[in-house]
Design an enzyme around this catalytic site. Structure first.
Site, mmCIF file in Angstrom:
data_model
loop_
_atom_site.group_PDB
_atom_site.id
_atom_site.type_symbol
_atom_site.label_atom_id
_atom_site.label_comp_id
_atom_site.label_asym_id
_atom_site.label_seq_id
_atom_site.Cartn_x
_atom_site.Cartn_y
_atom_site.Cartn_z
ATOM 1 N N PRO A 28 -22.351 90.473 22.357
ATOM 2 C CG PRO A 28 -20.346 90.488 21.165
ATOM 3 C CD PRO A 28 -21.803 90.813 21.030
ATOM 4 C CG MET A 29 -22.157 92.706 26.612
ATOM 5 S SD MET A 29 -23.604 93.487 27.317
ATOM 6 C CE MET A 29 -24.866 92.282 26.960
ATOM 7 C CB THR A 30 -16.255 89.978 28.761
ATOM 8 O OG1 THR A 30 -15.705 89.604 27.502
ATOM 9 C CG2 THR A 30 -15.383 89.457 29.878
ATOM 10 N N GLY A 61 -17.250 86.844 24.745
ATOM 11 C CA GLY A 61 -16.061 86.295 24.107
ATOM 12 C C GLY A 61 -15.596 85.044 24.840
ATOM 13 N N GLY A 172 -13.247 89.941 15.711
ATOM 14 C CA GLY A 172 -12.149 90.596 14.996
ATOM 15 C C GLY A 172 -12.054 92.076 15.321
ATOM 16 C CB ALA A 173 -14.290 94.209 16.982
ATOM 17 C CE1 TYR A 176 -9.392 92.361 24.323
ATOM 18 C CE2 TYR A 176 -11.332 93.055 23.084
ATOM 19 C CZ TYR A 176 -10.629 92.978 24.281
ATOM 20 O OH TYR A 176 -11.165 93.498 25.434
HETATM 21 C C1 LIG Z 1 -19.786 94.302 30.222
HETATM 22 C C2 LIG Z 1 -19.459 94.342 28.760
HETATM 23 C C3 LIG Z 1 -18.644 93.360 28.214
HETATM 24 C C4 LIG Z 1 -18.340 93.357 26.851
HETATM 25 N N1 LIG Z 1 -17.612 92.320 26.314
HETATM 26 C C5 LIG Z 1 -17.492 92.204 24.969
HETATM 27 C C6 LIG Z 1 -16.960 91.017 24.381
HETATM 28 O O1 LIG Z 1 -16.613 90.027 25.051
HETATM 29 N N2 LIG Z 1 -16.859 90.977 23.030
HETATM 30 C C7 LIG Z 1 -17.243 92.024 22.234
HETATM 31 O O2 LIG Z 1 -17.123 91.947 21.004
HETATM 32 N N3 LIG Z 1 -17.777 93.147 22.779
HETATM 33 C C8 LIG Z 1 -17.946 93.237 24.104
HETATM 34 N N4 LIG Z 1 -18.578 94.344 24.643
HETATM 35 C C9 LIG Z 1 -19.165 95.359 23.744
HETATM 36 C C10 LIG Z 1 -20.644 95.037 23.462
HETATM 37 O O3 LIG Z 1 -20.783 93.872 22.691
HETATM 38 C C11 LIG Z 1 -21.333 96.188 22.716
HETATM 39 O O4 LIG Z 1 -20.727 96.359 21.469
HETATM 40 C C12 LIG Z 1 -21.296 97.472 23.504
HETATM 41 O O5 LIG Z 1 -21.682 97.272 24.860
HETATM 42 C C13 LIG Z 1 -22.206 98.534 22.894
HETATM 43 O O6 LIG Z 1 -23.548 98.108 22.963
HETATM 44 P P1 LIG Z 1 -24.550 98.763 24.075
HETATM 45 O O7 LIG Z 1 -24.349 100.237 23.949
HETATM 46 O O8 LIG Z 1 -25.917 98.302 23.611
HETATM 47 O O9 LIG Z 1 -24.159 98.253 25.408
HETATM 48 C C14 LIG Z 1 -18.862 94.389 26.019
HETATM 49 C C15 LIG Z 1 -19.661 95.376 26.577
HETATM 50 C C16 LIG Z 1 -19.982 95.365 27.926
HETATM 51 C C17 LIG Z 1 -20.907 96.417 28.470
#
Ligand SMILES: Cc1cc2nc3c(=O)[nH]c(=O)nc-3n(C[C@H](O)[C@H](O)[C@H](O)COP(=O)(O)O)c2cc1C
Length: 368
Positions: A28-30, A61, A172-173, A176
């Site tokens: 998930p990535m905002t 999210g 839940g992480a 937040y």
């Molecule tokens: C741009 C961006 C937005 C993110 N938004 C969320 C989110 O909305 N919800 C969430 O649980 N994690 C979010 N994360 C964390 C990612 O889900 C992930 O756990 C984290 O990037 C580590 O994975 P990676 O090293 O493969 O990027 C975000 C990460 C990035 C880079």
């Protein structure tokens, strides 16, 4: 650079009604490309481009129906007719491309105002109004606030199923709302929603899981994302021992979690001394539930540093595969590598490591 046995990540996965073509999950990535909370056709196309190769997409999210569930007007809502219509377009496009998807339903809890200065119409809410230990930027939730929030999580999950999503993930992480209840540093309540022990502070999370389970029925997969670390403080550990972790996760599993999505910034870091198991490895061992690992898979640097401008380069998957083949986790979530390159899984499957891209902060500027 890429190990020869990456094919093990391309076996199908099946749990209840969820059927995935491989073990790779888009984390998930905002993205903040949904003005006024409404996902646009560009958002649908962005997920659609990744659906052909990724086993499961977890959406960015997307916030539940509470007046202060978000601090960003461009973060998508998961309520209201127009936003849900936008999500219907997303899931239809993902299915048309042969993919599967879960929305990540979210309440941010107590936040600081967004950099743009935008604020929700009412104060941020959380267990004790704290955004950091000792720093108050919100209000303490009443019994009615808590009941309405739990119900709103349930409604969002029911809507996910109704719109045709394949599963639902509860966020839940990362410090937040749900995590604010879990964390003693932010949960100072003396009523039944607080307490000295992690199981006591888990009551809110357990009630959310129960409400979600009730809304979706038995056969629909419920994923819960948890982290020890907080964006407010990377060093926090909710569970300091395997016994703590078992006491934390067991009631959540019993409440209806099918898959624990165990967020680490670096997947290879052991959770406790005396074993090399990571969070996902322990969660699976202690609960018997399926788990997802995540955190710098295939990249040299972790994601918080990436926000500050650090570039990451492609890196070996050998350590990931060693753990996967040992059975530590069932699924592997990949964030930035898939954000910057929809073709990442294909390149891995076809051993085209020379074509893997670096991740740089510029990738966040567009929805490509
Ligand atoms: C741009 C961006 C937005 C993110 N938004 C969320 C989110 O909305 N919800 C969430 O649980 N994690 C979010 N994360 C964390 C990612 O889900 C992930 O756990 C984290 O990037 C580590 O994975 P990676 O090293 O493969 O990027 C975000 C990460 C990035 C880079």
């Amino acid at each position: 650079m890429i190990a020869m046995d990456v094919q093990t990540l391309f076996q199908p996965f099946s749990l209840k009604s969820l059927k995935l073509k491989n073990r790779i999950v888009m984390a998930p990535m905002t993205r903040s490309f949904s003005p006024n909370g409404i996902p646009t056709p560009d958002v649908a196309a962005y997920y659609g481009r990744r659906a052909g190769e990724v086993g499961l997409i977890v959406s960015e999210g997307t916030v539940i129906e509470r007046p202060a569930s978000s601090n960003d007007p461009d973060v998508p809502h998961f309520y209201g007719e127009r936003a849900l219509e936008g999500w219907r377009r997303v899931i239809d496009q993902v299915h048309a491309a042969g993919g599967a998807m879960a929305p990540q339903i979210w309440h941010m809890g107590v936040m600081r105002p967004h950099a743009s200065g935008w604020k929700p119409p009412v104060p941020f809410e959380g267990p004790s109004g704290l955004v950091m230990p000792g720093e108050r930027t919100g209000v303490e939730m009443s019994e009615a606030d808590i009941a309405e929030t739990v119900a709103a999580f349930g409604r969002a999950a029911g809507d996910a199923k109704r719109l045709g999503f394949d599963a639902v993930e509860i966020h839940g992480a990362h410090g937040y709302l749900i995590d604010q209840f879990l964390w003693a540093g932010l949960n100072k309540r003396s009523d039944g929603w607080g307490g000295a022990t992690l199981p006591e502070r888990s009551r809110f999370a357990v009630d959310v899981v129960k409400a979600v389970r009730e809304a979706v029925g038995e056969d629909f997969v419920v994923i819960l994302r948890l982290s020890q670390w907080k964006q407010q403080d990377f060093a926090v550990k909710l569970a300091k021992t395997p016994e703590d972790m078992e006491a934390w996760l067991t009631p959540l599993a019993e409440a209806g979690v099918d898959i624990f999505h165990c967020s680490q910034r670096r997947f290879w870091q052991p959770e406790f001394e005396g074993s090399d198991l990571n969070f996902a490895g322990w969660a699976k061992k202690l609960t018997g539930k399926a788990t997802i690992t995540v955190g710098s898979v295939g990249l040299s640097g972790e994601f918080i540093a990436a926000f500050q401008g650090e570039s990451s380069h492609p890196s070996s998957l050998d350590e990931l595969l060693r753990r996967f083949e040992r059975g530590d986790f069932d699924l592997v979530a990949v964030g930035r590598a898939i954000l910057s390159d929809p073709q990442w899984p294909t390149k891995i499957r076809e051993n085209r490591s020379g074509q893997l891209r670096d991740f740089t902060r510029e990738a966040l500027a567009t929805l490509s």
